[in-house]
Structures are given as C-alpha cells and as structure tokens.
Design an enzyme around this catalytic site. Structure first.
Site, PDB file in Angstrom:
ATOM      1  N   PRO A 277     -79.117  -3.704 -33.066  1.00  0.00           N
ATOM      2  CA  PRO A 277     -78.777  -2.543 -32.239  1.00  0.00           C
ATOM      3  C   PRO A 277     -77.325  -2.115 -32.407  1.00  0.00           C
ATOM      4  CG  PRO A 277     -78.825  -4.526 -30.896  1.00  0.00           C
ATOM      5  CD  PRO A 277     -79.267  -4.935 -32.274  1.00  0.00           C
ATOM      6  N   CYS A 346     -60.572  24.858 -36.979  1.00  0.00           N
ATOM      7  CA  CYS A 346     -60.829  26.192 -37.501  1.00  0.00           C
ATOM      8  C   CYS A 346     -62.169  26.288 -38.198  1.00  0.00           C
ATOM      9  CB  CYS A 346     -59.699  26.608 -38.417  1.00  0.00           C
ATOM     10  SG  CYS A 346     -58.240  26.884 -37.430  1.00  0.00           S
ATOM     11  N   TYR A 375     -71.023   5.901 -32.792  1.00  0.00           N
ATOM     12  CA  TYR A 375     -70.969   6.940 -33.824  1.00  0.00           C
ATOM     13  C   TYR A 375     -70.077   8.117 -33.431  1.00  0.00           C
ATOM     14  CZ  TYR A 375     -74.973   4.185 -35.287  1.00  0.00           C
ATOM     15  OH  TYR A 375     -75.784   3.153 -35.638  1.00  0.00           O
TER      16      TYR A 375
END
Ligand code: LLP
Length: 427
Positions: A277, A346, A375
C-alpha cells in the site's frame, strides 16, 4: 480529532492544532502538513487486518518519500517497496529490513539490481532483459538473488488508464503465456531462488472483488509453479486500495475488507502475503496548505488564485483527480459561489480544483487541498522555477515539527553547481 478535519468551531485542524495557527507559525507558504497520528492509524489498520496471516506490509515509498515518514513507518514495523536505486538507498538508510523490502519496476538498472541483490532485498522480475540483469547481479555480487515473478493477470481495475497497470497491454510484468520460459531459466540458474509471485493491478481501486479476482488467478499460477518443484513462499498482491477523495460520505472498502477477500486463498496455500500500500497508508494524513493571493472573474468564471500550483501538486492536472478543498477558517457570510482554484503557473492546466462551491475568500486567507499525503509532494516539480515546499507534521496531537525544509533559491543554484549565483543570493 486525528488527521485533517473541520472542528465544531468551523476551523480546519490537523490533530489538535488549528491550521491557521500552524500557518502563522510556519515561515513559508505553500507547505505540506501531516498528521503523524493519522499515519500510525493507517498503518495499524493494515496490521490489524492482517492478524493471523503471515504477511509483509511493504509501504510503497513512491507515494511519499519524506525520510522522517519513511523512518516512522519502519519504526512501526513496515517493510518497503521501491522502484528506483535512490528509493532503495533511502530505504536502507532509513533502516528498513532488506528481507522485508521489495525492489519493483520495469526498468531497473544493472547497478541498481546489484545493490538490491547485495543487500538481500527481494527482487521483482519484470521481463526477459530484467531476468538477465538479475542473473548478472547475482553473479557479480556472489549472492543468491531472491526473486518474485511479476505476472500481468489481465484484470481491469476500473480506474483511470494512467494508474491502471495489470491489463494485457500494460508495460508491466510478464504474460502467463511466457511463464514457462521464465521458470526454465530460473531453474537452470543456481544463483537464483524463486520465492514468490507478484501482481499489481492499478491504483485508486475502490472495489475489493477485483483483488479477489486477481488473487484467484494468481493462486492457479502458484500451483503451477509449485508443481514444478519451486518452493514458493510469497504471494504479493501489490497495492492499489483507494481512499475517499470525494468526501461525500461514501463508505469505501477498508484494509480489512481487502484482506478478508483474499485471506482464505492465502492461508489455504500456506503463503506469506505481501501487500504494497502507498496511497491508503499516507494520503489521508496530509493537506497542502496555501495562501489565497486573490480572487478574480473572467466572463462567467470565478477564480481563487493561490500560491500553490501544479508544480507542488499535479494530480488534478495530470489525472483530472478530485481532491477536496476547504478554506482554513469559517467565513462570516454564508454566501457561496462556484470557483476554479488555480495557481500562478503559466498554463491553463494549472488548477487544484474546478467548480468548487466556496465562500469568497480574502487575500491572505488559508486554503487547503485535502488528502495530499500520497503522490503529491513526491511528484512535485520545479516548473516555473517553483521550489520544493517545506513539510511539517503534528506529533503527539500538539507538537509542530518541520520534517523537511523548503528548497531555497540558494540551494537551487548550489545544487546546479552555480556557486557564484548562490553567493549573490546570499547577499
Ligand atoms: N505496487 C506497485 C507495483 C505499484 O506500481 C504501485 C503504484 C503500488 C504498489 C502502490 O499503489 P497504491 O497503494 O499507492 O495505489 N501517481 C498516481 C498513482 C500511481 C501509482 C503507481 N503504482 C496518482 O497520483 O494517483
């Protein structure tokens, strides 16, 4: 309370501390904030789910490689799952037991494999060339390599294609039609010991019957492999359990639900279960803390512009992932509007959330992106020369500690070997 939550007073908290108080104490924004206690509880959920089974919990370090978090999970008893030489080096430095550590990946380098084999780490075999490199690593180090064979079971995890790994067309693992070739090679090489079989279907999985389907297929493979005289000990069913990103009160399967769907299969074969996990261990422990720069409207679209961006947290931009967003303090007016929450980077892909119904914040207000422990920091980039933000955690309910300092412009120049520029920043 434990973790990131809204208190009865309307303020957002991390364990016993108000996030606004943490913002006042922190010396930079944006930053990542973790609840150490939440990590402990997530680990405990797996530990309790696995009671009565021989097992290894291999924390998937790719989800979050903060060294303090790795050390903490190791102290709790976790093993580690690694996908690069540097993750492997970090795990060894963090003190993980190599025999409870697995080196995975479809592109492991010869040198990295040598490091793994030299340290007695379990190695996943992913392809023909990978096997050849593992054989060379064993030869060169004079150590027997303990190998798990990664089988691609062709089970659809029903998740976003970018996080789906166990389908026939995926770059990971071997198809069962090639299995015999691998078994023959391994049998012929005294430097190799085949100790297990591995599969990993994908990530953000929210239906545990998918794990059972895959495990049933794996059980067949294991029987076939054992019938050829291999003493297989490990069944590694990978990671992939999802978490409740939506916060709509859905009941998602827990680690116990996952383990319970495969328990009978694993114990009937006398196997040690390995699980890997990542997300379900750390995602819920953290939020990404931003400061509102301003609010604007273009046409019929409202924007909240914050100081964080896709550079620090790319999941919404990359996978269209939903991560819940809250303001850190209750708002005096009950009036809400729809906003896109965007950063300063941007490009139009730079958003943290779309169509979020929120009160209109003021410049300087706090805004958090929830479930940011997995993540997020580990996928941060330096795009637009945004530099890695600091990470803090709350320990013992009340104690705020910086567990990684933010990268400064001076660090950035120095790491690039631009000493002169680094000196100029100092002045
Ligand atoms: N084991 C293997 C072989 C893996 O490939 C992965 C994740 C894991 C374990 C851990 O899976 P988890 O329990 O965390 O779902 N960046 C994406 C997720 C990529 C997952 C890659 N493999 C995201 O942000 O959603």
């Amino acid at each position: 309370g434990v973790g990131i939550y809204q208190g009865t007073d309307g303020y957002m908290y991390c364990d016993g501390l108000r996030i606004d108080d943490i913002r006042a104490a922190a010396d930079s924004s944006p930053f990542y904030l973790y609840s150490k206690e939440r990590i402990r509880q997530n680990y405990k959920a797996y530990q309790e789910a696995l009671q009565g089974l021989d097992s290894i919990i291999g924390y998937a370090v790719k989800a979050n490689n903060n060294f303090r978090i790795m050390q903490f999970l190791r102290e709790l008893g976790s093993g580690a799952v690694l996908v690069s030489g540097n993750e492997l080096r970090m795990a060894l430095k963090a003190g993980f037991d190599p025999t409870r550590t697995i080196f995975n990946g479809n592109g492991k380098l010869p040198k990295e494999l040598e490091l793994a084999v030299a340290n007695g780490v379990l190695v996943n075999c992913d392809s023909e060339f990978d096997l050849a490199n593992i054989q060379a690593a064993a030869r060169n180090t004079g150590k027997r390599a303990r190998v798990l064979i990664r089988i691609n079971p062709d089970v659809d995890p029903q998740v976003h294609p970018y996080v789906s790994t166990g389908l026939a067309g995926s770059k990971f693992g071997i198809r069962n039609t090639h299995l015999q070739w691998f078994l023959d090679q391994i049998k012929a090489d005294p430097n190799l010991e085949l100790v297990g079989a591995h599969c990993h279907l994908g990530s953000t999985i929210t239906k545990v019957n998918i794990f059972r389907d895959a495990t049933l297929l794996m059980v067949d493979f294991i029987k076939q492999i054992r019938a050829q005289g291999f003493d297989l000990k490990f069944l590694n069913i990978g990671g992939g359990l999802g978490i409740d990103y939506q916060k709509k009160g859905d009941i998602l399967p827990s680690p116990k639900d996952l383990i319970d769907t495969v328990r009978d299969l694993v114990s009937s074969l006398g196997l040690t279960l390995i699980i890997e996990p990542g997300r379900s261990m750390v995602a819920t422990s953290s939020c990404f803390v931003n400061t509102v720069t301003g609010v604007k409207t273009n046409g019929n679209k409202n924007f909240i512009v914050v100081d964080g961006s896709m550079a620090e947290l790319i999941r919404p931009s990359l996978y269209d992932a939903y991560q819940h967003i809250e303001l850190t303090a209750p708002h005096p007016s009950a009036e809400v509007q729809k906003f896109d929450v965007v950063g300063p980077v941007c490009e139009s892909a730079d958003f943290l959330g779309k169509d979020r119904v929120l009160p209109t914040p003021n410049s300087g207000d706090g805004l958090i992106v929830m479930d940011a422990g997995a993540y997020c920091m580990s996928m941060a980039s330096n795009y637009n020369m945004k530099l890695a933000p600091a990470e803090w955690w709350v320990e013992d309910g009340q104690k705020l500690t910086k567990i990684r300092r933010g990268v400064t412009l001076e660090d950035h120049f120095r790491n690039a070997g631009w000493e002169l520029a680094a000196k100029l920043v100092q002045r």
